[in-house]
Motif scaffolding. Structure first.
Motif, PDB file in Angstrom:
ATOM      1  N   GLN A 151      55.416 -60.763  50.932  1.00 25.06           N
ATOM      2  CA  GLN A 151      54.758 -61.572  51.950  1.00 25.06           C
ATOM      3  C   GLN A 151      55.761 -62.173  52.929  1.00 25.06           C
ATOM      4  OE1 GLN A 151      52.583 -64.340  49.503  1.00 25.06           O
ATOM      5  NE2 GLN A 151      50.726 -63.081  49.481  1.00 25.06           N
ATOM      6  N   ARG A 152      56.999 -62.323  52.503  1.00 31.49           N
ATOM      7  CA  ARG A 152      58.053 -62.842  53.364  1.00 31.49           C
ATOM      8  C   ARG A 152      58.711 -61.749  54.201  1.00 31.49           C
ATOM      9  NH1 ARG A 152      59.885 -67.910  52.413  1.00 31.49           N
ATOM     10  NH2 ARG A 152      61.891 -67.380  53.343  1.00 31.49           N
ATOM     11  N   GLY A 153      58.196 -60.532  54.096  1.00 26.84           N
ATOM     12  CA  GLY A 153      58.771 -59.426  54.849  1.00 26.84           C
ATOM     13  C   GLY A 153      59.937 -58.759  54.152  1.00 26.84           C
ATOM     14  N   ILE A 154      60.147 -59.076  52.875  1.00 20.11           N
ATOM     15  CA  ILE A 154      61.208 -58.449  52.089  1.00 20.11           C
ATOM     16  C   ILE A 154      60.685 -57.127  51.532  1.00 20.11           C
ATOM     17  CG2 ILE A 154      62.780 -58.722  50.135  1.00 20.11           C
ATOM     18  CD1 ILE A 154      63.214 -60.762  52.368  1.00 20.11           C
ATOM     19  N   ARG A 155      61.392 -56.044  51.808  1.00 18.06           N
ATOM     20  CA  ARG A 155      60.991 -54.735  51.255  1.00 18.06           C
ATOM     21  C   ARG A 155      61.232 -54.767  49.747  1.00 18.06           C
ATOM     22  NH1 ARG A 155      61.230 -50.105  54.766  1.00 18.06           N
ATOM     23  NH2 ARG A 155      62.548 -49.034  53.279  1.00 18.06           N
ATOM     24  N   THR A 156      60.144 -54.756  48.988  1.00 19.33           N
ATOM     25  CA  THR A 156      60.215 -55.067  47.563  1.00 19.33           C
ATOM     26  C   THR A 156      59.669 -53.923  46.716  1.00 19.33           C
ATOM     27  OG1 THR A 156      59.868 -57.410  48.112  1.00 19.33           O
ATOM     28  CG2 THR A 156      59.567 -56.770  45.814  1.00 19.33           C
ATOM     29  N   ALA A 157      60.322 -53.692  45.575  1.00 24.74           N
ATOM     30  CA  ALA A 157      59.875 -52.671  44.623  1.00 24.74           C
ATOM     31  C   ALA A 157      59.983 -53.233  43.213  1.00 24.74           C
ATOM     32  CB  ALA A 157      60.721 -51.404  44.755  1.00 24.74           C
ATOM     33  N   VAL A 158      59.181 -52.673  42.313  1.00 21.05           N
ATOM     34  CA  VAL A 158      59.175 -53.106  40.911  1.00 21.05           C
ATOM     35  C   VAL A 158      59.242 -51.884  40.006  1.00 21.05           C
ATOM     36  CG1 VAL A 158      57.843 -54.213  39.080  1.00 21.05           C
ATOM     37  CG2 VAL A 158      57.885 -55.232  41.343  1.00 21.05           C
ATOM     38  N   ILE A 159      60.107 -51.948  39.019  1.00 23.57           N
ATOM     39  CA  ILE A 159      60.117 -50.956  37.938  1.00 23.57           C
ATOM     40  C   ILE A 159      59.605 -51.629  36.678  1.00 23.57           C
ATOM     41  CG2 ILE A 159      61.564 -49.554  36.408  1.00 23.57           C
ATOM     42  CD1 ILE A 159      63.370 -48.950  38.735  1.00 23.57           C
ATOM     43  N   ASP A 160      58.587 -51.047  36.093  1.00 21.14           N
ATOM     44  CA  ASP A 160      58.044 -51.534  34.829  1.00 21.14           C
ATOM     45  C   ASP A 160      58.839 -50.880  33.708  1.00 21.14           C
ATOM     46  OD1 ASP A 160      56.548 -52.430  32.740  1.00 21.14           O
ATOM     47  OD2 ASP A 160      54.639 -51.599  33.432  1.00 21.14           O
ATOM     48  N   ALA A 161      59.892 -51.549  33.254  1.00 22.05           N
ATOM     49  CA  ALA A 161      60.760 -50.987  32.223  1.00 22.05           C
ATOM     50  C   ALA A 161      60.270 -51.300  30.816  1.00 22.05           C
ATOM     51  CB  ALA A 161      62.190 -51.502  32.395  1.00 22.05           C
ATOM     52  N   ASP A 162      59.156 -51.978  30.700  1.00 28.48           N
ATOM     53  CA  ASP A 162      58.576 -52.232  29.385  1.00 28.48           C
ATOM     54  C   ASP A 162      57.748 -51.004  29.001  1.00 28.48           C
ATOM     55  OD1 ASP A 162      57.478 -53.184  27.084  1.00 28.48           O
ATOM     56  OD2 ASP A 162      56.666 -55.019  27.947  1.00 28.48           O
ATOM     57  N   VAL A 163      58.427 -49.976  28.523  1.00 28.42           N
ATOM     58  CA  VAL A 163      57.757 -48.691  28.308  1.00 28.42           C
ATOM     59  C   VAL A 163      56.753 -48.746  27.166  1.00 28.42           C
ATOM     60  CG1 VAL A 163      59.683 -47.372  29.247  1.00 28.42           C
ATOM     61  CG2 VAL A 163      59.608 -47.843  26.808  1.00 28.42           C
ATOM     62  N   TRP A 164      56.859 -49.727  26.296  1.00 35.48           N
ATOM     63  CA  TRP A 164      55.886 -49.844  25.208  1.00 35.48           C
ATOM     64  C   TRP A 164      54.687 -50.688  25.623  1.00 35.48           C
ATOM     65  CZ3 TRP A 164      61.143 -51.173  24.041  1.00 35.48           C
ATOM     66  CH2 TRP A 164      61.849 -50.140  23.416  1.00 35.48           C
ATOM     67  N   GLY A 165      54.911 -51.700  26.424  1.00 42.03           N
ATOM     68  CA  GLY A 165      53.841 -52.606  26.822  1.00 42.03           C
ATOM     69  C   GLY A 165      53.629 -52.611  28.321  1.00 42.03           C
ATOM     70  N   PHE A 166      53.641 -51.426  28.948  1.00 43.73           N
ATOM     71  CA  PHE A 166      53.546 -51.332  30.400  1.00 43.73           C
ATOM     72  C   PHE A 166      52.256 -51.976  30.904  1.00 43.73           C
ATOM     73  CE2 PHE A 166      52.503 -47.288  28.311  1.00 43.73           C
ATOM     74  CZ  PHE A 166      51.164 -47.153  28.623  1.00 43.73           C
ATOM     75  N   SER A 167      52.382 -52.750  31.977  1.00 42.43           N
ATOM     76  CA  SER A 167      51.225 -53.464  32.517  1.00 42.43           C
ATOM     77  C   SER A 167      51.263 -53.639  34.021  1.00 42.43           C
ATOM     78  CB  SER A 167      51.123 -54.856  31.867  1.00 42.43           C
ATOM     79  OG  SER A 167      52.315 -55.601  32.093  1.00 42.43           O
TER      80      SER A 167
END
Length: 380
Positions: A151-167
């Motif tokens: 929302q602040r204009g920051i180009r943002t990405a997320v990696i879900d590294a919780d491979v057992w409890g991915f959400s």
């Protein structure tokens, strides 16, 4: 090609594909443009048959064409790139596997090349979000900080590294899987946040039963075979504890910074210490503590500290880092995660959303300045 055709081609070539974030002309996706009277015909080559941006491109190209004086209608047709063209596109975006093995010009797990986010001069800031135990709301915190950053204009990405409890996909409301171009994965996006998760490759009721080497390889692919497009900030949602995944990411991303999530109760705070101490053992910098479920506001307007008080501040004091924020326990935060409507986006006027926005501001401006590296300094 006559003058009218050239003008049409020049205009359409500047239309941006929302998945690749590049103009069609640059990506070799514009294959034909012709004007007949007051009508335009455009041929666009999609990178794959199931290209999710096809509908958007049809509208955008038609709008661009009809913006030219004298053109009243536009017909947009699609074809699909062949394998050689897909390979060339992948090479343009993340490097050619055959040409760059053993160098820093490209990246890809199969060729043993370096993780791009670990390269000298890479400007992406990597924040690992950790907790000592499960159930403290670490993934909810990750998603809402990511949305607040976007929302602040920051180009943002997320990696879900919780491979057992991915959400993460569920919490962001992402229903479709990522697309693939010649083994390069184009991540999905929601609320301005690009994401990658094991949840795209396994059913929610399917357990991931992997040993350390397979986990290591999967994380490596998430980092190297995905077209992240140089985000400003990459958040990685770690699994609880201090196991193989945390150690692998410390190896892949030695410049990353750690945010530790805890609840106010002393038991959670003591367990969270372990995640912080693990970071120090592998030379990762702990940057801040976030306290979740800090209080509940009743109908009477009074705050009730259901899980005690002071755990987050105590942990921050022990680690000598700031307490970045305290997030209240609210139903909208929980329910929003269940149905893919993050509270920061869907309930922007709520107290919790304001706190997530303030944490994003602090990450950008105050307590946690981005690390700066001297690109000319190399260790031999």
């Amino acid at each position: 090609m006559n003058k009218a055709d050239k003008q049409l081609a020049a205009v359409v070539a500047e239309v941006t594909d929302p998945e690749l974030r590049r103009p069609l002309g640059q990506m070799g996706m514009l294959r034909g443009a012709a004007v007949a009277g007051r009508a335009a015909q455009v041929l666009v080559a999609l990178p794959s048959r199931d290209w999710p941006a096809a509908g958007h491109l049809e509208d955008a190209v038609a709008t661009a064409a009809c913006g030219i004086a004298g053109i009243e209608t536009a017909v947009v047709e699609f074809t699909v790139m062949n394998e050689a063209e897909q390979t060339a596109l992948r090479a343009q975006l993340i490097g050619d596997p055959a040409a760059t093995a053993g160098t820093h010009e490209g990246h890809g797990h199969a060729e043993g090349r370096a993780v791009p986010f670990a390269q000298a001069g890479n400007k992406t800031r990597v924040l690992l979000v950790a907790s000592g135990k499960g159930g403290v709301g670490k993934s909810s915190v990750t998603v809402n900080i990511a949305v607040a950053l976007a929302q602040r204009g920051i180009r943002t990405a997320v990696i879900d590294a919780d491979v057992w409890g991915f959400s993460i996909p569920r919490m962001l409301g992402v229903a479709r899987p990522p697309t693939v171009i010649d083994q390069m994965v184009v991540p999905t996006e929601a609320y301005g946040v690009r994401c990658m998760s094991m949840g795209f490759f396994a059913r929610e009721d399917q357990p991931v039963i992997w040993r350390g080497p397979m986990l290591h390889k999967a994380l490596e692919q998430f980092l190297t075979d995905v077209f992240w497009d140089d985000p400003d900030c990459l958040l990685i949602d770690l699994p609880p504890g201090t196991g193989d995944i945390s150690l692998s990411l410390a190896q892949f991303l030695p410049r990353s910074e750690l945010l530790v999530v805890t609840t106010p109760q002393p038991a959670a705070q003591k367990v969270a210490q372990r995640a912080a101490h693990m970071a120090s053992r592998v030379n990762l910098q702990v940057r801040a503590v976030i306290e979740n479920m800090s209080w509940f506001c009743g109908d009477d307007g009074k705050r009730y500290e259901l899980f005690g008080a002071g755990g987050g501040q105590a942990l921050a004091d022990e680690l000598d880092v700031p307490l970045l924020g305290q997030v209240p326990l609210v139903q909208q935060l929980r329910s929003g995660g269940d149905v893919g409507k993050p509270i920061t986006a869907e309930y922007p006027d709520s107290e919790a959303a304001g706190i997530f926005r303030e944490m994003a501001r602090l990450l950008c401006e105050e307590h946690l300045p981005t690390r700066r590296y001297n690109e000319g300094l190399k260790l031999l």
